[in-house]
Design a protein around this motif. Structure first.
Motif, PDB file in Angstrom:
ATOM      1  N   ARG A   1       4.716   7.832   1.366  1.00 47.36           N
ATOM      2  CA  ARG A   1       4.852   8.874   2.377  1.00 47.36           C
ATOM      3  C   ARG A   1       6.315   8.890   2.785  1.00 47.36           C
ATOM      4  O   ARG A   1       6.791   7.930   3.411  1.00 47.36           O
TER       5      ARG A   1
ATOM      6  N   ASP B   1       1.205   4.465  -2.607  1.00 47.06           N
ATOM      7  CA  ASP B   1       0.835   5.782  -2.079  1.00 47.06           C
ATOM      8  C   ASP B   1       1.944   6.239  -1.125  1.00 47.06           C
ATOM      9  O   ASP B   1       1.772   6.234   0.097  1.00 47.06           O
TER      10      ASP B   1
ATOM     11  N   LYS C   1       0.833  -1.207   0.000  1.00 49.66           N
ATOM     12  CA  LYS C   1       0.000   0.000   0.000  1.00 49.66           C
ATOM     13  C   LYS C   1       0.865   1.253   0.000  1.00 49.66           C
ATOM     14  O   LYS C   1       0.556   2.241  -0.676  1.00 49.66           O
TER      15      LYS C   1
END
Length: 212
Positions: free
Chosen positions: A88, A86, A82
């Motif tokens: 970070r 996406d 994940k």
């Protein structure tokens, strides 16, 4: 039964867990909002029992660094998938428990444990380790079911039966008052005790405690 059994259980259930719907979305969002407000931009954050990383991905963007850990290798593998989709920059995932981290090496401004404390094997010992992992006046933020305050049929019949057939993990049975006492005894001052649920009658207090 041991932590190895716990890891095996969560490994087996990881893919089902990853696609399960959040039971109380409004309550979950309230917890996220309250937690965001407590985390400073410069904070180094540790999350224990991060599962497949949903909460970590939502909170990591507002802090300096965010280490999300879980006992399950498969849960962390899904979390990394994940994260790759996406990214970070501040976020990293690791297979670990509180006991596997070294206080002399890693210190945090905040430790998060959502749906975590009722699953650990040695609750007083885990709370002491969390205390050691925090910097002076660091925050421990937790929300976890207090099974001891729930319907007796759940804790006396349903939970033991499900554990016996491998459909439930190890779970501690404590009341909200007992949990607060254990957190205080581990060296914390409790600053906040709230209920965030918007449906159902599950007793799952949101507690913010400061390291003494």
């Amino acid at each position: 039964m041991s932590t190895t059994n716990d890891a095996d259980f969560w490994d087996r259930t990881s893919r089902r867990y990853a696609v399960a719907a959040i039971a109380d979305p409004a309550g979950y969002e309230r917890t996220l909002d309250r937690t965001r407000a407590l985390l400073e931009p410069h904070a180094r954050v540790l999350e224990l029992g991060c599962g497949t990383g949903t909460t970590a991905l939502k909170l990591a963007g507002g802090v300096q660094s965010y280490l999300a850990t879980d006992i399950s290798t498969e849960m962390i593998a899904i979390a990394k998938e994940k994260h790759a989709a996406d990214p970070r920059p501040a976020l990293s995932f690791r297979v670990a428990t509180a006991e596997m981290l070294t206080p002399e090496v890693e210190q945090f401004d905040a430790v998060l444990g959502f749906n975590y404390l009722h699953l650990v094997r040695d609750l007083p010992g885990t709370l002491r380790r969390i205390h050691a992992l925090l910097r002076a006046e660091g925050l421990f933020i937790t929300k976890t079911p207090c099974v001891g305050d729930m319907n007796p049929l759940i804790r006396l019949v349903l939970l033991p039966a499900m554990r016996a057939i491998g459909k439930a993990p190890h779970a501690n049975v404590f009341k909200e008052a007992e949990l607060s006492q254990l957190i205080s005894a581990a060296g914390f001052d409790i600053l906040v005790n709230e209920r965030h649920a918007t449906k159902g009658n599950e007793i799952c207090p949101y507690i913010v405690a400061r390291r003494r």
